[in-house]
Design a protein around this motif. Structure first.
Motif, PDB file in Angstrom:
ATOM      1  N   LEU A 191       0.800  -1.307  -0.084  1.00 11.32           N
ATOM      2  CA  LEU A 191      -0.092  -0.065  -0.110  1.00 11.32           C
ATOM      3  C   LEU A 191       0.930   1.174   0.151  1.00 11.32           C
ATOM      4  CD1 LEU A 191      -2.718  -1.029   2.423  1.00 11.32           C
ATOM      5  CD2 LEU A 191      -3.045  -0.629   0.040  1.00 11.32           C
ATOM      6  N   SER A 192       1.826   1.418   0.735  1.00  7.48           N
ATOM      7  CA  SER A 192       2.837   2.493   0.787  1.00  7.48           C
ATOM      8  C   SER A 192       3.461   2.603  -0.574  1.00  7.48           C
ATOM      9  CB  SER A 192       3.913   2.170   1.833  1.00  7.48           C
ATOM     10  OG  SER A 192       3.596   2.141   3.171  1.00  7.48           O
ATOM     11  N   LEU A 193       3.962   1.502  -1.279  1.00  4.61           N
ATOM     12  CA  LEU A 193       4.373   1.624  -2.522  1.00  4.61           C
ATOM     13  C   LEU A 193       3.315   2.225  -3.684  1.00  4.61           C
ATOM     14  CD1 LEU A 193       6.932   1.088  -4.344  1.00  4.61           C
ATOM     15  CD2 LEU A 193       6.180  -1.372  -4.698  1.00  4.61           C
ATOM     16  N   PHE A 194       2.125   1.595  -3.352  1.00  2.00           N
ATOM     17  CA  PHE A 194       1.118   2.134  -4.346  1.00  2.00           C
ATOM     18  C   PHE A 194       0.811   3.589  -4.174  1.00  2.00           C
ATOM     19  CE2 PHE A 194      -3.430   2.848  -5.103  1.00  2.00           C
ATOM     20  CZ  PHE A 194      -3.540   2.347  -6.555  1.00  2.00           C
ATOM     21  N   ALA A 195       0.960   4.004  -2.705  1.00  3.67           N
ATOM     22  CA  ALA A 195       0.686   5.417  -2.515  1.00  3.67           C
ATOM     23  C   ALA A 195       1.589   6.428  -3.169  1.00  3.67           C
ATOM     24  CB  ALA A 195       0.346   5.515  -0.884  1.00  3.67           C
ATOM     25  N   LEU A 196       2.876   5.918  -2.962  1.00  2.00           N
ATOM     26  CA  LEU A 196       4.144   6.571  -3.596  1.00  2.00           C
ATOM     27  C   LEU A 196       3.929   6.848  -5.165  1.00  2.00           C
ATOM     28  CD1 LEU A 196       6.722   5.395  -1.155  1.00  2.00           C
ATOM     29  CD2 LEU A 196       5.790   7.829  -1.133  1.00  2.00           C
ATOM     30  N   LEU A 205      -0.491   6.791  -6.418  1.00  4.44           N
ATOM     31  CA  LEU A 205      -1.222   8.076  -5.929  1.00  4.44           C
ATOM     32  C   LEU A 205      -0.319   9.373  -5.938  1.00  4.44           C
ATOM     33  CD1 LEU A 205      -3.529   6.461  -3.250  1.00  4.44           C
ATOM     34  CD2 LEU A 205      -3.902   6.973  -5.615  1.00  4.44           C
ATOM     35  N   ARG A 206       0.874   9.373  -6.018  1.00  2.16           N
ATOM     36  CA  ARG A 206       2.024  10.187  -5.967  1.00  2.16           C
ATOM     37  C   ARG A 206       1.885  10.989  -4.651  1.00  2.16           C
ATOM     38  NH1 ARG A 206       4.304   8.182 -10.037  1.00  2.16           N
ATOM     39  NH2 ARG A 206       3.783   8.937 -12.235  1.00  2.16           N
ATOM     40  N   MET A 207       1.619  10.283  -3.239  1.00  3.78           N
ATOM     41  CA  MET A 207       1.476  11.132  -2.266  1.00  3.78           C
ATOM     42  C   MET A 207       3.047  11.285  -1.641  1.00  3.78           C
ATOM     43  SD  MET A 207      -1.150   8.668  -0.024  1.00  3.78           S
ATOM     44  CE  MET A 207      -0.859   9.575   1.513  1.00  3.78           C
ATOM     45  N   HIS A 208       3.093  12.331  -1.004  1.00  2.89           N
ATOM     46  CA  HIS A 208       4.606  12.673  -0.481  1.00  2.89           C
ATOM     47  C   HIS A 208       4.759  11.871   0.400  1.00  2.89           C
ATOM     48  CE1 HIS A 208       7.317  15.276   1.587  1.00  2.89           C
ATOM     49  NE2 HIS A 208       7.423  16.043   0.508  1.00  2.89           N
ATOM     50  N   PRO A 209       6.143  11.460   0.537  1.00  6.64           N
ATOM     51  CA  PRO A 209       6.748  10.551   1.390  1.00  6.64           C
ATOM     52  C   PRO A 209       6.241  10.601   2.915  1.00  6.64           C
ATOM     53  CG  PRO A 209       8.155  11.124  -0.211  1.00  6.64           C
ATOM     54  CD  PRO A 209       7.119  11.926  -0.504  1.00  6.64           C
ATOM     55  N   VAL A 210       6.309  11.875   3.185  1.00  7.70           N
ATOM     56  CA  VAL A 210       6.130  12.320   4.627  1.00  7.70           C
ATOM     57  C   VAL A 210       4.553  11.976   5.126  1.00  7.70           C
ATOM     58  CG1 VAL A 210       5.667  14.105   6.158  1.00  7.70           C
ATOM     59  CG2 VAL A 210       7.686  14.286   4.659  1.00  7.70           C
ATOM     60  N   TYR A 211       3.837  11.961   4.114  1.00  4.95           N
ATOM     61  CA  TYR A 211       2.361  11.537   4.297  1.00  4.95           C
ATOM     62  C   TYR A 211       2.450  10.202   4.499  1.00  4.95           C
ATOM     63  CZ  TYR A 211       1.070  16.501   3.298  1.00  4.95           C
ATOM     64  OH  TYR A 211       1.081  17.617   3.337  1.00  4.95           O
ATOM     65  N   VAL A 212       2.953   9.306   3.748  1.00  2.00           N
ATOM     66  CA  VAL A 212       3.129   7.843   3.705  1.00  2.00           C
ATOM     67  C   VAL A 212       3.686   7.280   4.878  1.00  2.00           C
ATOM     68  CG1 VAL A 212       3.998   5.631   2.294  1.00  2.00           C
ATOM     69  CG2 VAL A 212       3.132   7.823   1.027  1.00  2.00           C
ATOM     70  N   ILE A 213       4.635   7.928   5.550  1.00  3.58           N
ATOM     71  CA  ILE A 213       5.526   7.751   6.725  1.00  3.58           C
ATOM     72  C   ILE A 213       4.503   7.871   7.861  1.00  3.58           C
ATOM     73  CG2 ILE A 213       7.398   8.186   8.463  1.00  3.58           C
ATOM     74  CD1 ILE A 213       8.980   8.997   5.709  1.00  3.58           C
ATOM     75  N   ILE A 214       3.710   9.099   7.903  1.00  2.00           N
ATOM     76  CA  ILE A 214       2.893   9.202   9.043  1.00  2.00           C
ATOM     77  C   ILE A 214       1.777   8.310   9.105  1.00  2.00           C
ATOM     78  CG2 ILE A 214       1.212  10.979   9.964  1.00  2.00           C
ATOM     79  CD1 ILE A 214       3.016  13.258   8.678  1.00  2.00           C
ATOM     80  N   LEU A 215       1.111   8.095   7.715  1.00  2.00           N
ATOM     81  CA  LEU A 215      -0.039   7.158   7.763  1.00  2.00           C
ATOM     82  C   LEU A 215       0.655   5.628   8.149  1.00  2.00           C
ATOM     83  CD1 LEU A 215      -2.047   8.333   4.549  1.00  2.00           C
ATOM     84  CD2 LEU A 215      -2.682   8.350   7.074  1.00  2.00           C
ATOM     85  N   ALA A 216       1.689   5.316   7.575  1.00  2.00           N
ATOM     86  CA  ALA A 216       2.179   3.979   7.691  1.00  2.00           C
ATOM     87  C   ALA A 216       2.349   3.769   9.569  1.00  2.00           C
ATOM     88  CB  ALA A 216       3.383   3.646   7.068  1.00  2.00           C
TER      89      ALA A 216
END
Length: 179
Positions: free
Chosen positions: A151-156, A159-170
């Motif tokens: 899911l993190s890889l998909f989001a990055l 979805l082009r999510m910023h890595p900071v948001y992916v880290i926080i969500l994870a």
């Protein structure tokens, strides 16, 4: 003696490791383990902290290892050891690079290094996954960790999510799943 060991080790890593911070992680992990400065789990946690902190992951990892090993002075010494070779090499390279950057042999060498760097980064990820027990057996932990990875890889990527948001969500998902 411990401070000299930290400086010498991280200076050597900074001198011979190419490909950026993530490619240096397996080299750092090998040296940390060889010197008995941290357990594999402690090192994995250090890499997680270093990855979430601003700055270069290799230097941040060196600082966490140095701090864990010899306090604030250890963190400073390890960081200096890690960055000193880069500073010297970059200054020397800047002087000569303008003269050779269009050279066919130099360009070919860089093309040859690219896949090796990618391979080292993938190796670091796989090695960390195995040393954390994420891939040792099929369990709730390994399946949920794989899903979180996917899911993190998909989001990055998609979805082009910023890595900071992916880290926080994870982190929030981790608190929910593993608390």
């Amino acid at each position: 003696m411990l401070l000299w060991g930290l400086f010498k080790t991280f200076c050597m890593i900074g001198l011979v490791s190419f490909g950026g911070g993530y490619a240096m992680i397996p080299v750092i992990e090998t040296e940390v383990s060889r010197n008995g400065w941290m357990t594999t789990q402690q090192f994995t946690d250090a890499v997680a902290i270093a990855g979430m902190s601003p700055g270069a992951i290799a230097t941040n990892s060196a600082m966490v290892v140095g701090y864990q090993t010899a306090g604030v002075l250890g963190a400073i010494v390890a960081a200096l050891g890690m960055i000193l070779p880069s500073v010297v090499i970059i200054l020397l390279a800047a002087v000569f690079f303008n003269k050779v950057h269009k050279n066919k042999t130099v360009q070919s060498a860089f093309y040859g290094l690219r896949p090796v760097v990618v391979g080292m980064i993938i190796y670091a990820a796989i090695k960390l996954a195995f040393s954390n027990g994420m891939m040792n057996s099929i369990s709730y932990y390994s399946i949920s960790a794989f899903l979180l990875f996917a899911l993190s890889l998909f989001a990055l990527m998609h979805l082009r999510m910023h890595p900071v948001y992916v880290i926080i969500l994870a982190g929030l998902v981790g608190v929910t799943l593993y608390s």
